[in-house]
Design a protein around this motif. Sequence first.
Motif, PDB file in Angstrom:
ATOM      1  N   UNK A 286      -4.539 -47.224  -8.439  1.00  0.00           N
ATOM      2  CA  UNK A 286      -3.082 -47.328  -8.525  1.00  0.00           C
ATOM      3  C   UNK A 286      -2.349 -47.301  -7.191  1.00  0.00           C
TER       4      UNK A 286
ATOM      5  N   UNK B  45      10.944 -50.573 -14.193  1.00  0.00           N
ATOM      6  CA  UNK B  45      11.778 -49.419 -14.495  1.00  0.00           C
ATOM      7  C   UNK B  45      12.907 -49.818 -15.439  1.00  0.00           C
TER       8      UNK B  45
ATOM      9  N   UNK C 271      -4.465 -40.778 -13.511  1.00  0.00           N
ATOM     10  CA  UNK C 271      -5.686 -40.080 -13.181  1.00  0.00           C
ATOM     11  C   UNK C 271      -6.351 -39.513 -14.420  1.00  0.00           C
TER      12      UNK C 271
ATOM     13  N   UNK D  38      19.366 -45.887  -6.388  1.00  0.00           N
ATOM     14  CA  UNK D  38      19.017 -45.526  -5.020  1.00  0.00           C
ATOM     15  C   UNK D  38      18.270 -46.655  -4.329  1.00  0.00           C
ATOM     16  N   UNK D  39      17.307 -47.203  -5.016  1.00  0.00           N
ATOM     17  CA  UNK D  39      16.517 -48.287  -4.434  1.00  0.00           C
ATOM     18  C   UNK D  39      17.384 -49.504  -4.179  1.00  0.00           C
TER      19      UNK D  39
ATOM     20  N   UNK E 226       8.327 -45.468  -3.814  1.00  0.00           N
ATOM     21  CA  UNK E 226       9.209 -44.427  -4.333  1.00  0.00           C
ATOM     22  C   UNK E 226       9.165 -44.242  -5.823  1.00  0.00           C
ATOM     23  N   UNK E 227       8.366 -45.030  -6.521  1.00  0.00           N
ATOM     24  CA  UNK E 227       8.389 -44.932  -7.975  1.00  0.00           C
ATOM     25  C   UNK E 227       7.633 -43.732  -8.472  1.00  0.00           C
ATOM     26  N   UNK E 228       6.714 -43.290  -7.691  1.00  0.00           N
ATOM     27  CA  UNK E 228       5.982 -42.096  -8.105  1.00  0.00           C
ATOM     28  C   UNK E 228       6.451 -40.921  -7.280  1.00  0.00           C
ATOM     29  N   UNK E 229       5.530 -40.256  -6.688  1.00  0.00           N
ATOM     30  CA  UNK E 229       5.859 -39.091  -5.888  1.00  0.00           C
ATOM     31  C   UNK E 229       6.506 -39.493  -4.572  1.00  0.00           C
TER      32      UNK E 229
ATOM     33  N   UNK F  97       6.805 -56.774  -4.653  1.00  0.00           N
ATOM     34  CA  UNK F  97       6.435 -55.475  -5.217  1.00  0.00           C
ATOM     35  C   UNK F  97       7.681 -54.731  -5.665  1.00  0.00           C
ATOM     36  N   UNK F  98       8.690 -54.749  -4.819  1.00  0.00           N
ATOM     37  CA  UNK F  98       9.968 -54.133  -5.160  1.00  0.00           C
ATOM     38  C   UNK F  98      10.515 -54.720  -6.443  1.00  0.00           C
TER      39      UNK F  98
ATOM     40  N   UNK G  16      17.060 -43.520  -9.783  1.00  0.00           N
ATOM     41  CA  UNK G  16      16.075 -44.150  -8.908  1.00  0.00           C
ATOM     42  C   UNK G  16      16.431 -45.596  -8.649  1.00  0.00           C
TER      43      UNK G  16
ATOM     44  N   UNK H 205      19.622 -48.957  -1.228  1.00  0.00           N
ATOM     45  CA  UNK H 205      18.813 -48.996  -0.018  1.00  0.00           C
ATOM     46  C   UNK H 205      18.469 -50.437   0.345  1.00  0.00           C
TER      47      UNK H 205
ATOM     48  N   UNK I  21       4.550 -27.176 -11.894  1.00  0.00           N
ATOM     49  CA  UNK I  21       3.824 -28.424 -12.051  1.00  0.00           C
ATOM     50  C   UNK I  21       2.516 -28.254 -12.816  1.00  0.00           C
TER      51      UNK I  21
ATOM     52  N   UNK J 251       7.682 -37.753 -14.227  1.00  0.00           N
ATOM     53  CA  UNK J 251       6.744 -38.703 -14.800  1.00  0.00           C
ATOM     54  C   UNK J 251       5.706 -38.102 -15.750  1.00  0.00           C
TER      55      UNK J 251
ATOM     56  N   UNK K   6      10.700 -45.703  -0.060  1.00  0.00           N
ATOM     57  CA  UNK K   6      11.320 -46.869  -0.685  1.00  0.00           C
ATOM     58  C   UNK K   6      10.224 -47.779  -1.239  1.00  0.00           C
ATOM     59  N   UNK K   7       9.161 -47.830  -0.497  1.00  0.00           N
ATOM     60  CA  UNK K   7       8.067 -48.725  -0.851  1.00  0.00           C
ATOM     61  C   UNK K   7       7.278 -48.228  -2.056  1.00  0.00           C
TER      62      UNK K   7
END
Lengths: 205, 205
Positions: free
Chosen positions: B100, A162, A38, A135-136, B35-38, A154-155, A132, A139, A4, A100, B32-33
């Motif tokens: 973010x 995406x 960041x 999967x989402x 999940x888009x990042x880490x 938000x989802x 992703x 779920x 990383x 990412x 799930x909430x």
Amino acid sequence: MARRGDTIELAVLGLLHEGPMHGYELRKRLNLMLGWGRVLSYGSLYPALKKMLRANLITEVAATATPTSRRPRIVYEVTEAGNAEFQRLMSEVGPTAWEDDNFDIRFAFFSSTDMEIRLRVLEGRRSRLQERLQRVQDELERTQAEVNRYAAELQRHGVESVEREVRWLSDLIRAERGDVTPAPSASPPSPARVVGGAGIPPTHD
Amino acid sequence: MARRGDTIELAVLGLLHEGPMHGYELRKRLNLMLGWGRVLSYGSLYPALKKMLRANLITEVAATATPTSRRPRIVYEVTEAGNAEFQRLMSEVGPTAWEDDNFDIRFAFFSSTDMEIRLRVLEGRRSRLQERLQRVQDELERTQAEVNRYAAELQRHGVESVEREVRWLSDLIRAERGDVTPAPSASPPSPARVVGGAGIPPTHD
DNA sequence: GTTAGCATGTAAGGAGTTACATGATTTT
DNA sequence: AAAATCATGTAACTCCTTACATGCTAAC
């Protein structure tokens, strides 16, 4: 293997690949390039540079003496070993390439790679995003019961973003594939499509 | 003050606010909430839970005994202190609220807050993004010289994404002000905008 | 002359990941 | 019976940020 933390290293090698630079400027360029998340701090940049010096990936060179000022600034340059390492990192196709952060860096320096690699990275990235998404959505179908309005919104927005990203990648992949043969005549932008810089002819710089 | 690491804490409090849950499930919902990042690992979730137990923000409760199985799973519940802390964190308007990660969490739990707070957070977030946009565009005008094609395309895409986000926020803000349920961009051509005499004086943006 | 920005660094500490460790339960 | 996945944890380690420390130079 690219862990990383090699992100900064790759970024530095990539920027210096385009010309010598000192730390402060390096940081500014980097933040402009990845500034969406960041911000890189001196506390991580300078130690990283030191480490790369020790590893012989970069060297200090005399600061270009602007007539009036000879402020102490340390200008760095890639070594041959550094360039080799850069090429090696850029050629690495695999999970680390389409995470990412790593993806963005790699993409920014695509000019320094073969189309083959580019395609593989773009496709890998797209697959990742599609996974992703899948999967989402799976779920969500199972758990959809008690989500509140805002969480749901938000989802929805996340999924939409995406999906957008996937379309972007698909356009880029198509562009890469279509531009295999260099067109001598400047192609007049035929479609009204928004793909922006869609063309992206393979410039070898 | 909400430091960075309070993100998990806030998320846990928010989820438990909707009902008791055990660690494993907490993690799934969280991923799930956001999940888009880490992805959140056990290595950070469980210690966080322990810490919150010690701080008396949550308590263990007897696991709901499913007839057949009595597997050892620890179900957590918010305490009164925990709920107070949740409210406190959610009411905090300020930079930490629109970074973010923090923004997403807060947004997901908007149902548990006043509209006033919601508006302030949404507007703060929007300002933040607009600042970034401005900064990048300024920088680009000055430095535009020698950017390579791919880096430029990445920039363009980034700008576009942020602009999208800003529009999304604007829709949400409008919805909040108009007392319309948030279902902005996806909604079919709504007949007429509700133009109520909304109680909140239009905070100038 | 003083503020703002350029320029380089170091030390301490936080937050979270990886890898390890263990075992129960459900599904195939 | 094996594989998957549920379920809970710990220890070491990595990466990075924050805060501190220093001094030069340009602009007002």
